[in-house]
Design a protein around this motif. Structure first.
Motif, short mmCIF file in Angstrom:
data_model
loop_
_atom_site.label_atom_id
_atom_site.label_comp_id
_atom_site.label_asym_id
_atom_site.label_seq_id
_atom_site.Cartn_x
_atom_site.Cartn_y
_atom_site.Cartn_z
N LEU A 127 24.09 34.49 75.84
CA LEU A 127 24.82 32.87 75.56
C LEU A 127 24.70 32.92 74.11
O LEU A 127 23.53 32.89 73.30
CB LEU A 127 23.89 32.01 76.31
N ASN A 128 26.06 32.85 73.73
CA ASN A 128 26.00 32.64 72.01
C ASN A 128 26.15 31.18 71.82
O ASN A 128 27.03 30.66 71.56
CB ASN A 128 27.48 33.47 71.70
N LEU A 129 24.88 30.81 71.62
CA LEU A 129 24.64 29.50 71.20
C LEU A 129 24.53 29.29 69.46
O LEU A 129 23.98 28.44 69.30
CB LEU A 129 23.27 28.87 71.95
N SER A 130 25.09 30.38 68.86
CA SER A 130 24.58 30.50 67.47
C SER A 130 26.04 30.53 66.63
O SER A 130 25.62 31.01 65.48
CB SER A 130 23.81 31.27 67.14
N CYS A 131 27.07 30.25 67.12
CA CYS A 131 28.40 30.60 66.39
C CYS A 131 28.50 29.67 65.10
O CYS A 131 28.43 28.62 65.36
CB CYS A 131 29.48 30.66 67.23
N PRO A 132 28.52 30.33 64.03
CA PRO A 132 28.58 29.57 62.79
C PRO A 132 29.95 29.13 62.43
O PRO A 132 29.97 28.30 61.48
CB PRO A 132 27.79 30.37 61.63
N ASN A 133 30.98 29.59 62.88
CA ASN A 133 32.27 29.51 62.36
C ASN A 133 33.22 28.61 63.37
O ASN A 133 34.30 28.69 63.56
CB ASN A 133 33.01 30.88 62.37
N ILE A 139 25.24 25.46 68.72
CA ILE A 139 24.57 24.79 69.73
C ILE A 139 23.11 24.94 69.60
O ILE A 139 22.54 23.78 69.98
CB ILE A 139 25.20 25.16 71.06
N CYS A 140 22.61 25.59 69.19
CA CYS A 140 21.06 25.78 69.06
C CYS A 140 20.28 24.73 68.16
O CYS A 140 19.06 24.54 68.12
CB CYS A 140 20.49 27.16 68.88
N ASN A 141 21.21 23.98 67.37
CA ASN A 141 20.67 22.97 66.44
C ASN A 141 20.55 21.75 67.18
O ASN A 141 20.27 20.73 67.03
CB ASN A 141 21.39 23.06 65.30
N ASP A 142 21.36 21.65 68.54
CA ASP A 142 21.47 20.46 69.53
C ASP A 142 20.49 20.88 70.69
O ASP A 142 20.77 21.34 71.76
CB ASP A 142 22.83 20.06 69.84
N LYS A 164 21.17 33.92 72.07
CA LYS A 164 21.21 34.41 70.97
C LYS A 164 21.24 33.35 69.86
O LYS A 164 22.04 32.31 69.94
CB LYS A 164 22.68 35.24 70.60
N LEU A 165 20.27 33.33 69.10
CA LEU A 165 19.73 32.16 68.22
C LEU A 165 20.48 32.32 66.76
O LEU A 165 20.75 33.45 66.40
CB LEU A 165 18.50 31.87 68.08
N SER A 166 20.79 31.24 66.30
CA SER A 166 21.26 31.37 64.84
C SER A 166 20.01 31.22 63.88
O SER A 166 18.96 30.36 64.27
CB SER A 166 22.07 30.09 64.42
N PRO A 167 19.82 32.15 62.74
CA PRO A 167 18.56 31.83 61.95
C PRO A 167 18.56 30.41 61.17
O PRO A 167 17.34 30.17 60.70
CB PRO A 167 18.62 33.13 61.05
N MET A 168 19.63 29.81 61.19
CA MET A 168 19.61 28.64 60.29
C MET A 168 19.23 27.24 61.02
O MET A 168 20.17 26.44 61.63
CB MET A 168 21.06 28.55 59.89
N VAL A 169 18.05 27.29 61.61
CA VAL A 169 17.39 26.12 61.91
C VAL A 169 16.16 25.81 61.34
O VAL A 169 15.73 26.84 60.38
CB VAL A 169 17.18 26.44 63.56
N THR A 170 15.27 24.68 61.73
CA THR A 170 14.38 24.58 60.74
C THR A 170 13.15 25.55 60.92
O THR A 170 12.60 25.96 59.74
CB THR A 170 13.62 23.15 60.99
N ASP A 171 12.88 25.83 62.09
CA ASP A 171 11.94 26.55 62.51
C ASP A 171 12.33 27.19 63.66
O ASP A 171 12.18 26.90 64.94
CB ASP A 171 10.62 26.06 62.82
N ASP A 185 15.41 34.49 79.77
CA ASP A 185 14.83 36.06 79.97
C ASP A 185 14.61 36.87 78.95
O ASP A 185 13.95 37.87 78.92
CB ASP A 185 15.67 36.94 81.18
N GLY A 186 15.34 36.45 77.72
CA GLY A 186 15.17 37.03 76.42
C GLY A 186 15.77 36.44 75.57
O GLY A 186 16.50 35.43 75.80
N ILE A 187 15.64 36.88 74.22
CA ILE A 187 16.15 36.06 73.05
C ILE A 187 16.69 36.99 72.11
O ILE A 187 15.98 38.16 71.71
CB ILE A 187 15.22 35.20 72.25
#
Ligand SMILES: Cc1cc2nc3c(=O)[nH]c(=O)nc-3n(C[C@H](O)[C@H](O)[C@H](O)COP(=O)(O)O)c2cc1C
Length: 304
Positions: A127-133, A139-142, A164-171, A185-187
């Motif tokens: 699941l691409n929950l991290s597209c910055p464009n 989505i991973c920020n919500d 798949k996470l974005s690195p641009m989150v607070t933590d 099942d994995g990240i």
């Protein structure tokens, strides 16, 4: 004796940990005639959405020092075309195929997953929950939407689901725990880093979207740090991604806690780099007398 490079990751067996990163190897079928794709550990295909998508305006790639900016914007042929065309060839290769998917709503994700459930040859869904464009925050920020997507993806899928996470989150560790608790099942850690570059002759940003995602060797230490932090707090396996250019980089990700890795920018330079990385990995293990790659996962945490 040949060292064992194989890894079991999220219920799937990979003969080596070197996978293509989504979006940097097309749909995976284009290079089948010119490149020994079956030597790779696996393929992660270009993110597909429910309907075809044109992506962003050109220019959407810019080189920077030791890296690359992109703002493709999820251009893709849509899930139905993916299934009827590239997937037909991909399932014959004989290595795990991970299909990367994206959507705007829970319902869109479920519809794509229902289509994938009945396909032969798909090993896993990313699941691409991290597209910055996409002109909105990943989505991973919500957190509410992210959890909802993962819970429903798991409920409706008969395939392993990785996120798949974005690195641009607070933590990123906090987000990773939420992903684990939602049932993933994995990240995959991590996608690109928001960045920009400006043309000093025209005074204009180099990308049509002004900002884009940065990849390549310049991000490797940032992504290694993310993998290291996340490994400390979760039990599900990590797929490391970001800036891998050669064999030693893979070993670093494994020592930080990743079980397998995906490689993007190095693959854009030449897909043969990936085959070289597999060979280099084998040589490093032989030289250091390490019998299996699996035996050193996360070892940077115990030796300090
Ligand atoms: C041109 C380009 C297109 C990409 N498209 C996608 C995509 O469709 N889905 C996705 O999850 N990541 C996409 N990515 C991100 C990569 O999968 C990877 O996470 C990122 O490039 C970092 O790895 P690298 O430093 O090895 O390139 C793209 C990256 C690039 C450079």
């Amino acid at each position: 004796m040949k060292p064992d490079l194989s890894m079991d990751f999220a219920g799937v067996h990979f003969k080596n940990p070197v996978l293509t990163a989504s979006g940097t190897f097309g749909y995976g079928d284009e290079l089948l005639d010119v490149f020994p794709v079956n030597k790779l550990g696996g393929i992660i295909t270009k993110t597909v959405t429910l309907n075809p998508c044109n992506g962003n305006e050109q220019p959407r790639i810019a080189e920077v020092t030791a890296g690359l900016l992109n703002s493709i914007g999820l251009q893709n042929i849509g899930i139905e075309n993916f299934i009827s065309q590239p997937m037909k060839k991909l399932k014959k290769i004989g290595i795990p195929i991970i299909v990367s998917i994206s959507g705007s709503t829970v319902e869109e994700y479920i519809k794509i997953i229902e289509i994938l459930n009945v396909q032969v040859g798909v090993s896993m869904i990313e699941l691409n929950l991290s597209c910055p464009n996409l002109n909105k925050i990943p989505i991973c920020n919500d957190i509410v939407l992210m959890k909802n997507i993962i819970i429903n993806a798991k409920k409706n899928s008969n395939l392993p689901i990785i996120v798949k996470l974005s690195p641009m989150v607070t933590d990123i560790s906090e987000i990773a725990v939420i992903v684990q608790n939602a049932g993933a099942d994995g990240i995959t850690i991590a996608n690109t880093y928001p960045a920009m570059a400006i043309n000093i002759r025209t005074f204009k940003p180099k990308l049509s979207t002004v900002k884009g995602g940065m990849s390549g060797p310049c991000i490797k230490p940032l992504s290694i740090r993310c993998v290291y932090d996340v490994y400390k707090v979760i039990n599900i396996p990590i797929l490391g991604c970001g800036g891998i250019m050669e064999g030693p980089d893979v070993v670093e990700f494994i020592l930080a806690g990743a079980k397998v890795v995906s490689i993007g920018s190095a693959c854009l330079i030449s897909p043969f780099n990936l085959i070289n990385i597999v060979k280099e990995l084998e040589n490093i293990l032989k030289k250091q007398n390490i019998k299996s790659l699996n035996s050193i996962v996360g070892k940077a945490h115990t030796i300090q």
